[in-house]
Design an enzyme around this catalytic site. Structure first.
Site, short mmCIF file in Angstrom:
data_model
loop_
_atom_site.label_atom_id
_atom_site.label_comp_id
_atom_site.label_asym_id
_atom_site.label_seq_id
_atom_site.Cartn_x
_atom_site.Cartn_y
_atom_site.Cartn_z
CG HIS A 196 38.11 43.94 40.27
ND1 HIS A 196 37.03 44.42 41.45
CD2 HIS A 196 37.08 44.50 39.05
CE1 HIS A 196 36.28 45.50 40.80
NE2 HIS A 196 36.60 45.41 39.89
N PRO A 197 39.92 45.60 42.60
CG PRO A 197 39.72 47.71 42.08
CD PRO A 197 39.62 46.25 41.53
CB VAL A 198 36.24 44.09 45.53
CG1 VAL A 198 35.17 45.11 45.32
CG2 VAL A 198 35.95 42.45 44.23
CE LYS A 199 36.69 39.43 42.40
NZ LYS A 199 37.10 38.66 41.23
CB ILE A 200 42.52 38.66 47.83
CG1 ILE A 200 42.09 37.12 47.57
CG2 ILE A 200 43.86 37.99 49.42
CD1 ILE A 200 40.83 37.24 49.48
#
Ligand SMILES: *Cc1c(COP(=O)(O)O)cnc(C)c1O
Length: 393
Positions: free
Chosen positions: A190-194
């Site tokens: 997901h875009p907030v992940k690393i």
């Protein structure tokens, strides 16, 4: 003009990342082409696992991981409350019961001691032991996997690591994802992940049968392998659906982005580590409590969390948001979500997770957070804390 708010997390997309996706758009396959297996092999190699199965989200990865381990009605799955709801929902998708193990006060990850007590208690009272336990590597830091693996041996349960926060992290001289102490390890993109694919997830394992099973569940339960068929036919287009699966496939567009992002993973971790070190230095003097990282762990630093005792936490939260600092809370305890309360869970069930939820604040941390932006976060935090103290006095 007002300065834009600094989010707690966001993606970093380079020109190379964009080119990689555009190349897929100009090619022959938008999905089920060469990019997906290339991404799978690259992640497996990076982590030191034998197999990887790419899917459209970590939520899907958790679901097929549970199914492949045989989770069904009558089974119980245990996870922690200090996580995103998906870590628990996967058990419910399979018709299994869910239960929660409290977190360790210091690391904010699953407490191996609390898990051991709960298991011993179940055994002593003849209550059902879990089929699967899902530790969550909160904020990017691995749980105490050696202790959890020992308990898995003693009590006969399987282990799925929810490493949604932790790709690029290390534990006990190995990479998170090597599955040395688990059956399956899952990642989120997901875009907030690393690293990100837009949406995406992956399940890693060292067990070839589990990998093949998850790959089949990802695509309707369909097999093209004659060895798996009930009545093998000898024409090329023949396939059999031998069980009920889903469409959880990742597209080649997503995989190309993931592959390009993977090449940047070590840089991302280095950036996040530097940002965390600057926060650590700024807050050690201010007496702000931060997450404790044990020696054998290298956190991927997905989140940077601090603890501020109630009641000033809520006021501080509001003021920081008002000042354009996109603070967040990870997490409101899953067992206290209305859906889980309806299953019988109530406040007091996991007191460390509940206490943390009243104190935690996630500060902005992401690869492209600039030094002046971080300065703004640090200055606003100390300014608003000082103001709150003065007002209280
Ligand atoms: C983000 C996240 C998930 C779900 O990931 P998706 O890819 O959005 O499905 C699961 N578990 C944890 C701990 C997460 O942070």
């Amino acid at each position: 003009m007002e300065r834009p708010s600094i989010p707690y997390g966001r993606q970093s997309i380079s020109a190379e990342d964009i080119d990689a996706v555009v190349a897929v758009l100009r090619g022959d396959w938008l999905t089920q082409g060469p990019a997906v297996p290339a991404f799978e092999q690259a992640v497996a190699r990076y982590c030191g696992a034998s197999h990887a199965v790419a899917v459209n989200s970590a939520t899907s990865a958790l679901h097929i991981a549970c199914l492949a381990l045989g989770v069904g009605p009558g089974d119980s799955v245990w996870t922690v409350p200090n996580t995103f709801v998906a870590s628990a929902n996967c058990a419910r998708y399979c018709g299994a019961a869910i239960d929660f193990v409290d977190i360790d006060e210091q690391t904010l990850c699953m407490s191996a001691a609390a898990l051991a007590r709960k298991l011993a208690d179940c055994r002593a009272h003849g209550r059902a032991l879990p089929a699967v336990v899902i530790p969550v590597h909160f904020a990017g830091q691995s749980c105490d996997m050696k202790a959890i693996a020992r308990l898995a041996q003693d009590y006969g349960f399987r282990v799925i690591e929810d490493a949604s926060h932790a790709i690029g992290g290390r534990y006990d001289a190995g990479a998170v994802g090597d599955c040395r102490y688990s059956d399956i390890c899952i990642f989120s993109f997901h875009p907030v992940k690393i690293i990100t694919c837009g949406e995406g997830g992956m399940a890693l394992t060292n067990d070839a049968r589990l990998a093949a099973h998850m790959a089949r569940l990802r695509s309707h339960g369909i097999t093209r392998d004659p060895a798996e068929m009930e009545t093998p036919q000898h024409f090329a287009a023949y396939y059999e659906q031998i069980e009920l699966g889903m469409n959880y496939r990742m597209t080649d567009l997503q995989a190309a982005l993931g592959l390009s992002q993977l090449a940047r993973l070590d840089d991302f971790i280095a950036r996040r580590t530097a940002i965390a070190a600057r926060y650590d230095a700024a807050f050690s003097a201010a007496g702000v409590a931060v997450q404790v990282l044990p020696q054998e762990v290298r956190s991927a630093r997905h989140l940077y969390v601090i603890r501020v005792p109630a009641p000033s936490r809520n006021a501080l939260f509001e003021r920081l948001r008002g000042a354009g600092i996109g603070v967040n809370l990870h997490y409101y305890p899953v067992h206290l979500q209305p859906y889980y309360r309806r299953l019988g869970f109530a406040p007091g069930y996991c007191r460390h997770a509940e206490a943390y939820a009243e104190q935690g604040i996630s500060l902005p941390i992401f690869a492209d957070l600039s030094a002046p932006e971080q300065t703004r976060v640090i200055e606003q935090l100390s300014r608003q804390m000082t103001l709150l103290k003065e007002e209280a006095a």
